[in-house]
Design a protein around this motif. Sequence first.
Motif, PDB file in Angstrom:
ATOM      1  N   SER A 138       0.643  -0.884   0.301  1.00 22.92           N
ATOM      2  CA  SER A 138       0.234  -0.078  -0.152  1.00 22.92           C
ATOM      3  C   SER A 138       0.930   0.696  -0.033  1.00 22.92           C
ATOM      4  O   SER A 138       2.418   1.000   0.283  1.00 22.92           O
ATOM      5  N   SER A 189      -3.497  -1.271  -8.026  1.00 25.20           N
ATOM      6  CA  SER A 189      -4.797  -0.517  -7.955  1.00 25.20           C
ATOM      7  C   SER A 189      -5.099   0.828  -7.226  1.00 25.20           C
ATOM      8  O   SER A 189      -4.004   1.269  -6.906  1.00 25.20           O
ATOM      9  N   ARG A 190      -6.145   1.445  -7.606  1.00 30.65           N
ATOM     10  CA  ARG A 190      -5.628   3.113  -6.603  1.00 30.65           C
ATOM     11  C   ARG A 190      -7.628   3.204  -5.908  1.00 30.65           C
ATOM     12  O   ARG A 190      -8.203   2.687  -6.931  1.00 30.65           O
ATOM     13  N   ASP A 191      -7.644   3.848  -4.770  1.00 33.50           N
ATOM     14  CA  ASP A 191      -8.311   4.160  -4.413  1.00 33.50           C
ATOM     15  C   ASP A 191      -8.258   5.752  -3.928  1.00 33.50           C
ATOM     16  O   ASP A 191      -7.740   6.061  -3.267  1.00 33.50           O
ATOM     17  N   ASP A 192      -9.294   5.971  -5.236  1.00 39.26           N
ATOM     18  CA  ASP A 192      -8.836   7.827  -4.990  1.00 39.26           C
ATOM     19  C   ASP A 192      -9.739   8.374  -3.794  1.00 39.26           C
ATOM     20  O   ASP A 192      -8.963   9.401  -3.347  1.00 39.26           O
ATOM     21  N   ALA A 193     -10.647   7.717  -2.921  1.00 41.53           N
ATOM     22  CA  ALA A 193     -11.221   8.532  -1.986  1.00 41.53           C
ATOM     23  C   ALA A 193     -10.093   8.169  -0.940  1.00 41.53           C
ATOM     24  O   ALA A 193     -10.701   8.934  -0.079  1.00 41.53           O
ATOM     25  N   LYS A 194      -9.367   7.398  -1.002  1.00 43.30           N
ATOM     26  CA  LYS A 194      -8.262   7.006   0.656  1.00 43.30           C
ATOM     27  C   LYS A 194      -7.716   7.311   0.225  1.00 43.30           C
ATOM     28  O   LYS A 194      -6.013   7.417   0.820  1.00 43.30           O
ATOM     29  N   TYR A 245      -2.211   0.694  -4.013  1.00 40.34           N
ATOM     30  CA  TYR A 245      -2.298  -1.021  -4.676  1.00 40.34           C
ATOM     31  C   TYR A 245      -1.181  -1.496  -4.839  1.00 40.34           C
ATOM     32  O   TYR A 245      -1.348  -0.963  -6.114  1.00 40.34           O
ATOM     33  N   SER A 274      -6.179  12.833  -7.538  1.00 41.56           N
ATOM     34  CA  SER A 274      -6.907  11.681  -8.629  1.00 41.56           C
ATOM     35  C   SER A 274      -6.477  12.282  -9.716  1.00 41.56           C
ATOM     36  O   SER A 274      -7.350  11.304 -10.742  1.00 41.56           O
ATOM     37  N   THR A 285      -4.827   6.329  -2.003  1.00 42.01           N
ATOM     38  CA  THR A 285      -4.223   5.481  -1.533  1.00 42.01           C
ATOM     39  C   THR A 285      -3.652   4.909  -3.214  1.00 42.01           C
ATOM     40  O   THR A 285      -4.842   3.979  -3.907  1.00 42.01           O
TER      41      THR A 285
END
Length: 115
Positions: free
Chosen positions: A21, A70-75, A79, A30, A77
């Motif tokens: 992470s 992968s990515r989590d734009d809300a966090k 991965y 983003s 972060t």
Amino acid sequence: QVQLVESGGGLVQPGGSLRLSCAASGILFSRRVMGWYRQAPGKERELVALAGSGGSLNYADSVKGRFTISRDDAKNTVYLQMNSLKPEDTAVYYCNTKQLGLDYWGQGTQVTVSS
């Protein structure tokens, strides 16, 4: 101030899996391309995978089919899921992004694949 903090490295047996992470701050996450690179002892740093802001994904040939970025734009972060790990995947893994023409790097996380 841009900060990238990696976590999730460790020692794993060949064939095993790890998930890295990278938590980012100080950037408009983003809108940024996020990347994972690695550097093995005595070798140059090399690109592992990129995740673009529009959903594009790119991988080094050596990890295609085994690693998933992968990515989590809300966090804020990104991965890196690493499966079917091989001894040659042993390296320090770094998170990267670019902003205003500058490269930013995390501190790195060690991944060791060994029996």
